[in-house]
Design a protein around this motif. Structure first.
Motif, short mmCIF file in Angstrom:
data_model
loop_
_atom_site.label_atom_id
_atom_site.label_comp_id
_atom_site.label_asym_id
_atom_site.label_seq_id
_atom_site.Cartn_x
_atom_site.Cartn_y
_atom_site.Cartn_z
N PRO B 26 5.61 3.23 2.14
CA PRO B 26 5.47 2.98 0.70
C PRO B 26 5.49 1.49 0.37
O PRO B 26 5.06 1.05 -0.68
N ASP B 27 5.90 0.70 1.33
CA ASP B 27 6.07 -0.72 1.07
C ASP B 27 4.72 -1.42 1.08
O ASP B 27 3.98 -1.34 2.05
N PRO B 28 4.31 -2.12 0.02
CA PRO B 28 2.99 -2.78 0.02
C PRO B 28 2.86 -3.79 1.15
O PRO B 28 1.80 -3.97 1.72
N GLN B 29 3.92 -4.44 1.46
CA GLN B 29 3.85 -5.39 2.56
C GLN B 29 3.39 -4.71 3.84
O GLN B 29 2.53 -5.19 4.55
N ALA B 30 3.99 -3.56 4.06
CA ALA B 30 3.65 -2.84 5.30
C ALA B 30 2.20 -2.34 5.26
O ALA B 30 1.52 -2.28 6.28
N ARG B 31 1.77 -2.00 4.01
CA ARG B 31 0.40 -1.50 3.92
C ARG B 31 -0.58 -2.61 4.27
O ARG B 31 -1.55 -2.40 5.00
N VAL B 32 -0.32 -3.78 3.76
CA VAL B 32 -1.21 -4.90 4.08
C VAL B 32 -1.20 -5.12 5.59
O VAL B 32 -2.23 -5.38 6.22
N LEU B 33 -0.01 -4.99 6.18
CA LEU B 33 0.08 -5.16 7.62
C LEU B 33 -0.75 -4.10 8.33
O LEU B 33 -1.44 -4.39 9.32
N ALA B 34 -0.71 -2.88 7.78
CA ALA B 34 -1.49 -1.80 8.42
C ALA B 34 -2.98 -2.11 8.34
O ALA B 34 -3.75 -1.88 9.28
N ILE B 35 -3.37 -2.63 7.18
CA ILE B 35 -4.79 -2.98 7.04
C ILE B 35 -5.17 -4.03 8.05
O ILE B 35 -6.21 -3.96 8.72
N LYS B 36 -4.30 -5.01 8.18
CA LYS B 36 -4.62 -6.07 9.13
C LYS B 36 -4.73 -5.53 10.54
O LYS B 36 -5.59 -5.93 11.32
N ASN B 37 -3.84 -4.60 10.86
CA ASN B 37 -3.89 -4.01 12.20
C ASN B 37 -5.19 -3.26 12.43
O ASN B 37 -5.84 -3.37 13.48
N ALA B 38 -5.57 -2.51 11.38
CA ALA B 38 -6.82 -1.74 11.53
C ALA B 38 -7.99 -2.68 11.75
O ALA B 38 -8.85 -2.47 12.61
N LYS B 39 -8.00 -3.74 10.93
CA LYS B 39 -9.12 -4.66 11.06
C LYS B 39 -9.10 -5.36 12.41
O LYS B 39 -10.14 -5.57 13.04
N ALA B 40 -7.91 -5.72 12.86
CA ALA B 40 -7.82 -6.38 14.17
C ALA B 40 -8.32 -5.45 15.27
O ALA B 40 -8.98 -5.86 16.23
#
Lengths: 200, 542
Positions: B26-40
């Motif tokens: 639920p944490d937006p910070q973590a979501r952004v991190l997830a996005i970055k991981n997916a893109k990486a």
């Protein structure tokens, strides 16, 4: 049509008519309503027809459509990759077909009969493993009996590859390599070349 | 890297409540991190091809949106393959690219040679001498095109130019495009030619001399063998072969009959012309019995039964002779006999009739009497003029003369009479109920410019046209005669008897033991009888 102006639709032929028409010999007369006398050719069928109340004749247009279907079935060919088979089983034109390469175009194995495959199941497992089920679902020309019943030539310096059938003299198939253009036409007397084994 | 567009992967992930990891992170910070991981992950370069999935997807989507094909989801794999393939084309080589020499280029080079004109000065000189008549191929092609017969314009023009080359090379009097015969590997383009007088005969003489010297050698050998044979006569000889090959029918001279024209062939325009050898009657007789496809190579052997004497060049020449004899027609009256007093057999010469009035096209189509053959038909013997083979054997030795008489008595070969020279084609027999010729006008809509077309049914592929004073004939086809029944090859001849049957070698049943004893008894009685007679005589003499 007889004069390219008035066209009449031919009804598809039944199996009986196909079998009968194979026995008719000689040239076509040019008149679609010309009647061939069946009694000379096949007395049994003629007798059956007479009993049924019909005349023992077969019309030339029936012979015509039977011959057309025979030709299409026997020697109607397409290049490999022009048609694809979807997993559902239906066959579509391949919009991505870019033509055969020059090397492929010279080989008989890159052309298929455009009818229900007969020989596919008889291939060994090794060969089957090499096949691509989406494009190789038809019979190739390589295994036509008798061998050598196709003449393959490059015309115009290699820009056009022309295949001529020797079984039905007059059937010509053309293909421009590296393009989508291909097709076949028949100009001839409409008779099967039964002397083919003697002529090779 | 602003807000994602709808078509890009990752769209919607930054909206609250739409991320795939919604319930987990639920944490937006973590979501952004997830996005970055997916893109990486998407940007991770493949170890094999140097591409990465992110760029590949971007390319695919760009291509799809540019082209917007139908049913994209069905062909998505092909699009993906195409994009990958496009990547491979751009190879930056430090070496210079070697352009592959296309076969088209080579063929074009050959055809280019046709287009080269000879030196300008030479042409002016040639005009003064007799120009051999170059046929206007394009004009005849125009008339044939009205009927739907012919080759493509390009090919005809190439043929035209190569005919011109042929005329420049060979001493040719008249020349004509005869037609095209299709083959398995290559086709033949054929030109019918008449050489200047005296040119072709030289070759024939040398050939004849060779044949004669060979024959003389054989005769000498034969005599030597016979001397040896006489010495051994007292010993038992194996029975001699009584087989005498049928006398060889000599071929016709240049300029007459089947060898009236000389034919040159080439596989493609641009290739050098090859002269076909003259045809012998034996070859024509054999060609009538076999039906074989041409391969396109002149030196290919013709494997058949009865065995064809010669290779494909001879078979081709024989078929050309048969087709010419059967299908070369002209409007009736165009040619007339040179000398009407002579007998028809000798009147091989015909000339153009200066008073010829062309029949209107409608008449030419309606009745076949307006057309006539102007080539002599080929007899069964294989020649146009019949020759009696037994007359030729005057030079043979004495032994043969006795047998000659027997032959004349036994097998008198009937003199064959062919049809006279200018017969109308309406007298050609059809097969079953198929007429020999089919005539039609090229168009019914414009009668004043229509052309009469004649199509042969006996030789499918032979066409003739006539329009006023112009007429011509051509052949396009496989080179075989049409027969409604299938071709049946000749059966092999019956096996020859090795020995004439006689009492010496016929089998009889062996006599049984009783018969032998009875025979022996009879012999002894006969001997005893003779001895008694001998004793009586001696007694008398005393």
């Amino acid at each position: 049509s007889l004069n390219c102006l008035d066209w009449s639709l031919l009804t598809p032929a039944t199996k009986e008519i196909l079998a009968l028409a194979e026995q008719l010999n000689g040239r076509f007369q040019g008149d679609p309503s010309f009647e061939y006398n069946l009694a000379e050719i096949n007395a049994d069928v003629a007798a059956r027809l007479i009993e049924g109340g019909k005349e023992p004749v077969i019309k030339e247009e029936a012979r015509l459509i039977a011959t057309i279907e025979q030709i299409d079935r026997a020697v109607g060919i397409v290049p490999r990759g022009a048609f694809v088979k979807t997993p559902l089983g239906s066959v579509h034109e391949n919009r991505h077909f870019e033509g055969l390469s020059l090397l492929e175009a010279k080989k008989l194995s890159s052309y298929f009969h455009f009818t229900e495959p007969v020989n596919l199941k008889n291939k060994t497992l090794l060969e089957k493993a090499d096949l691509d089920p989406s494009t190789d679902f038809l019979d190739s020309l390589e295994h036509d009996i008798p061998r050598g019943s196709w003449s393959i030539q490059l015309e115009k310096g290699g820009t056009v590859v022309v295949l001529r059938s020797l079984l039905w003299l007059g059937l010509t198939f053309y293909h421009v390599p590296m393009t989508k253009q291909f097709g076949y036409v028949y100009f001839g007397t409409g008779e099967k070349n039964l002397d083919l084994p003697f002529m090779l | 890297h602003g807000p994602y567009q709808p078509h890009e992967p990752g769209y919607g992930l930054d909206q609250p409540g739409y991320s795939p990891y919604e319930d987990e992170v639920p944490d937006p910070q973590a979501r952004v991190l997830a996005i970055k991981n997916a893109k990486a992950y998407l940007l991770k370069t493949s170890t094999r091809s140097g591409l990465n999935l992110y760029d590949h997807f971007a390319n695919i989507l760009t291509k799809i949106l540019d082209e917007k094909p139908e049913n994209t989801v069905d062909i998505i794999e092909d699009i993906s393959k195409d994009v990958k393939w496009a990547q491979f084309r751009k190879k930056m080589d430090t070496l210079r690219d070697e352009h592959p020499i296309l076969p088209i280029f080579e063929a074009a080079e050959k055809c280019k040679a046709l287009f080269v004109k000879e030196g300008g000065e030479e042409e002016h000189e040639e005009l003064d001498e007799e120009m051999p008549s170059l046929p206007n191929v394009i004009e005849t092609a125009f008339y044939f095109e009205q009927a739907g017969i012919g080759l493509s314009k390009d090919e005809l023009y190439y043929i035209f130019l190569s005919l011109k080359n042929l005329i420049n090379v060979q001493p040719i009097q008249t020349c004509r495009f005869w037609g095209k015969i299709l083959g398995l590997e290559m086709n033949y383009i054929i030109a019918e030619v008449q050489l200047h007088e005296g040119e072709g005969e030289e070759e024939e003489e040398t050939a004849e001399e060779e044949v004669e010297t060979v024959a003389e050698e054989e005769k000498e050998m034969g005599e030597a063998e016979e001397e040896e044979g006489e010495e051994k006569e007292k010993e038992a000889e194996p029975p001699k072969s009584t087989y005498k090959p049928p006398p060889e029918i000599p071929r016709e001279e240049y300029g007459t009959g089947t060898n009236k024209y000389i034919y040159f062939v080439c596989n493609e325009p641009g290739k050098p012309w090859v002269k076909l050898p003259p045809v012998t009657p034996a070859q024509i007789v054999c060609a009538r019995k076999i039906k074989k496809f041409f391969t396109g190579r002149l030196d290919a052997p013709v494997v058949s039964f009865p065995p064809f004497p010669g290779n494909e060049a001879n078979y081709l020449r024989a078929q050309i002779a048969r087709i010419s004899a059967g299908t070369h027609v002209s409007p009736t009256g165009f040619y007339q006999f040179a000398n009407e007093d002579e007998e028809e057999e000798e009147g091989d010469a015909y000339e153009e009739n200066p008073e010829f009035e062309p029949a209107p096209v409608a008449e030419m189509v309606e009745s076949l009497t307006t057309w006539a053959h102007h080539v002599k038909g080929i007899l069964k013997q294989g020649r146009c003029v019949w020759i009696n083979p037994s007359q030729k054997s005057e030079e043979n030795e004495e032994e043969d003369e006795e047998e000659e008489d027997k032959e004349d008595e036994g097998e008198e070969q009937e003199e064959e009479r062919g049809l006279p020279l200018l017969t109308l084609i309406s007298e050609d027999e059809g097969m079953k109920n198929i007429p020999a010729w089919t005539a039609r006008a090229s168009t019914n809509l414009i009668p004043q410019y229509s052309v009469a077309i004649l199509q042969s049914n006996r030789w499918p592929g032979a066409y003739a046209f006539a329009s006023g004073r112009k007429f011509d004939y051509v052949y396009f086809g496989w080179g075989h005669k049409y027969s409604p029944e299938s071709h049946t090859p000749a059966l092999p001849p019956p096996a020859q008897t090795e020995y004439p049957s006689g009492p010496g070698i016929t089998e009889t049943v062996d006599p049984t033991v009783e018969e032998e004893i009875a025979f022996k008894m009879a012999q002894e009685e006969a001997l005893a009888g003779e001895e008694e007679e001998g004793e009586e005589e001696e007694a008398e003499d005393d």
